[in-house]
Design a protein around this motif. Structure first.
Motif, mmCIF file in Angstrom:
data_model
loop_
_atom_site.group_PDB
_atom_site.id
_atom_site.type_symbol
_atom_site.label_atom_id
_atom_site.label_comp_id
_atom_site.label_asym_id
_atom_site.label_seq_id
_atom_site.Cartn_x
_atom_site.Cartn_y
_atom_site.Cartn_z
ATOM 1 N N GLU A 184 -19.428 44.711 -0.261
ATOM 2 C CA GLU A 184 -19.497 43.927 -1.484
ATOM 3 C C GLU A 184 -20.276 42.632 -1.241
ATOM 4 O OE1 GLU A 184 -18.578 43.936 -5.542
ATOM 5 O OE2 GLU A 184 -17.987 45.423 -4.024
ATOM 6 N N ARG A 185 -21.291 42.408 -2.053
ATOM 7 C CA ARG A 185 -22.073 41.182 -1.958
ATOM 8 C C ARG A 185 -21.460 40.138 -2.885
ATOM 9 N NH1 ARG A 185 -28.200 42.506 -3.135
ATOM 10 N NH2 ARG A 185 -28.393 40.337 -2.414
ATOM 11 N N LYS A 204 -20.505 41.024 2.257
ATOM 12 C CA LYS A 204 -21.716 40.301 2.630
ATOM 13 C C LYS A 204 -21.686 38.988 1.854
ATOM 14 C CE LYS A 204 -26.735 40.629 3.179
ATOM 15 N NZ LYS A 204 -27.049 39.276 2.656
ATOM 16 N N LEU A 205 -21.407 37.901 2.566
ATOM 17 C CA LEU A 205 -21.270 36.600 1.932
ATOM 18 C C LEU A 205 -22.655 36.008 1.718
ATOM 19 C CD1 LEU A 205 -19.400 34.413 0.864
ATOM 20 C CD2 LEU A 205 -19.109 33.570 3.205
ATOM 21 N N GLU A 206 -23.140 36.092 0.482
ATOM 22 C CA GLU A 206 -24.493 35.639 0.164
ATOM 23 C C GLU A 206 -24.612 34.120 0.217
ATOM 24 O OE1 GLU A 206 -27.064 37.552 -0.311
ATOM 25 O OE2 GLU A 206 -26.026 39.481 -0.324
ATOM 26 N N GLY A 207 -23.519 33.417 -0.017
ATOM 27 C CA GLY A 207 -23.541 31.967 0.027
ATOM 28 C C GLY A 207 -22.218 31.405 -0.442
ATOM 29 N N GLU A 248 -25.630 43.597 -8.600
ATOM 30 C CA GLU A 248 -25.148 43.733 -7.229
ATOM 31 C C GLU A 248 -24.225 42.606 -6.768
ATOM 32 O OE1 GLU A 248 -28.232 44.412 -4.404
ATOM 33 O OE2 GLU A 248 -29.306 45.835 -5.682
ATOM 34 N N ILE A 249 -24.197 41.468 -7.470
ATOM 35 C CA ILE A 249 -23.475 40.299 -6.984
ATOM 36 C C ILE A 249 -22.148 40.139 -7.723
ATOM 37 C CG2 ILE A 249 -23.526 37.799 -6.664
ATOM 38 C CD1 ILE A 249 -25.570 39.308 -4.967
ATOM 39 N N THR A 252 -29.684 33.788 -7.217
ATOM 40 C CA THR A 252 -29.152 34.905 -6.430
ATOM 41 C C THR A 252 -28.771 36.069 -7.326
ATOM 42 O OG1 THR A 252 -28.298 33.323 -4.802
ATOM 43 C CG2 THR A 252 -27.436 35.569 -4.710
ATOM 44 N N ILE A 301 -20.863 35.790 -3.963
ATOM 45 C CA ILE A 301 -20.996 34.339 -3.846
ATOM 46 C C ILE A 301 -19.591 33.786 -3.982
ATOM 47 C CG2 ILE A 301 -21.915 32.226 -4.866
ATOM 48 C CD1 ILE A 301 -24.198 33.917 -6.022
ATOM 49 N N ILE A 310 -25.101 31.323 6.815
ATOM 50 C CA ILE A 310 -24.673 31.471 5.423
ATOM 51 C C ILE A 310 -25.033 30.207 4.646
ATOM 52 C CG2 ILE A 310 -22.682 31.716 3.884
ATOM 53 C CD1 ILE A 310 -21.328 33.332 6.121
ATOM 54 N N SER A 325 -30.827 39.926 -7.711
ATOM 55 C CA SER A 325 -30.212 41.220 -7.371
ATOM 56 C C SER A 325 -29.324 41.669 -8.532
ATOM 57 C CB SER A 325 -29.382 41.103 -6.090
ATOM 58 O OG SER A 325 -30.175 40.730 -4.992
#
Length: 336
Positions: free
Chosen positions: A2-3, A28-31, A130-131, A123, A5, A61, A127
């Motif tokens: 899982e992506r 997946k820690l995008e930020g 996806e987020i 972000t 924020i 990150i 994508s």
């Protein structure tokens, strides 16, 4: 994977949420984006995140500093209530409070050159679909992102939001939970977007009916046996006082893991029992009900309502969650 924020206000459980998200094999820690809230001003909130990621060895990150105040807010004295709350604990806990929300030292990591709102917009639009947006503090950054760029609503995968109360009494007024109360205008903007949403209220976090999901000294003992990684050492050093405060002051069996439950739901929604999708609105009027979450569960005669896209958590599989938390955090030792 899982992506996400992760938007935080850097209270104690936010620290655990950042550590959990940064090491989870399912995320997946995008930020990480920061917002003024329970931990104090935006500089403190942001420095705590930077120091936490440095401790975790995750300087890769991105961290984006965000809203330094709510959209409207409450009185200055009321907004400072979480900070003044610490002063009420001094007589009972004394020197042990030095481990509770201490001033963050100057971080070695730096924030990115982009405001949190712009980071969220860029972000999500970069994508589409996806987020997942996970918010564990006031919803100011996300609300401003929606107001600035309406296209992010359809582009988000879903939102997982910590806030509100429906059965359990509020923790800021009898009717209101802190995250919503701190910026109710923002919460109303967010919940009116029609985005698929999971809402995590106090009912499944800060209530002894959810006792199995709370951090206790027994859990710290389990983690102590796992090794001596700096993250694990910090937990042993800093979190006994959190457990003691929530046991002795709030009459809970341990430290509630609100923020970590919220993060975990991003990749495993089966951890909680939830309502059917419905509309949840926010009371904006001044007074004791400001920030109250109101669920449209039935059929009312007066017109009103909004998008039925919010599922409210009503129960949590506490034992499975706590085992997931411990199994995830001990990955720091193997990573070292």
């Amino acid at each position: 994977m899982e992506r996400i924020i992760l938007d935080v206000d850097s209270a104690g459980d936010d620290i655990l949420a950042v550590l959990f998200a940064a090491v989870s094999p399912s995320i997946k820690l995008e930020g990480v984006t920061t917002c003024t809230g329970a931990a104090g001003p935006i500089e403190q909130v942001t420095n705590v995140v930077l120091n936490t990621l440095a401790l975790a060895g995750r300087g890769d990150i991105p961290v984006a500093k965000g809203a330094w105040r709510p959209i409207v807010g409450n009185s200055k004295a009321d907004m400072e209530a979480p900070v003044h709350f610490e002063k009420r604990l001094v007589a009972r806990f004394g020197d042990r409070l030095k481990k509770f929300n201490p001033p963050a030292p100057t971080p070695t990591l730096k924030v990115i050159d982009k405001h949190a709102v712009d980071f969220i917009i860029d972000t999500v639009l970069g994508s589409p679909g996806e987020i997942t947006m996970v918010v564990t503090g006031p919803m100011t950054n996300l609300a401003m992102a929606f107001l600035q760029e309406p296209k992010i609503g359809p582009a988000l995968k879903r939102m997982v939001l910590l806030g509100g109360n429906f059965v359990t009494p509020g923790n800021i007024t009898p009717l209101s939970e802190y995250n919503i109360w701190a910026d109710p205008e923002a919460a109303r903007v967010v919940l009116n977007q029609g985005v698929e949403t999971i809402l995590v209220p106090l009912d499944v976090c800060e209530d002894n009916r959810a006792a199995a999901s709370m951090l206790t000294r027994d859990d710290l003992a389990d983690l102590k046996d796992a090794g001596d990684h700096p993250v694990l050492a910090m937990l042993q050093d800093s979190f006994p006082i959190y457990i003691d405060i929530w046991r002795e002051f709030f009459d809970l069996v341990g430290f509630p893991m609100d923020d970590i439950i919220t993060v975990a739901l991003a990749f495993d929604p089966t951890l909680c029992t939830m309502s059917e999708p419905m509309f949840v609105d926010i009371v904006l009027n001044p007074g004791i009900a400001r920030g109250q979450t109101v669920a449209y569960r039935g059929r009312q005669l007066l017109p009103g309502g909004g998008p039925k896209t919010t599922r409210v958590c009503t129960d949590v599989d506490g034992r499975r969650f706590m085992q997931l938390f411990k199994d995830t955090i001990v990955r720091y030792q193997s990573a070292a």
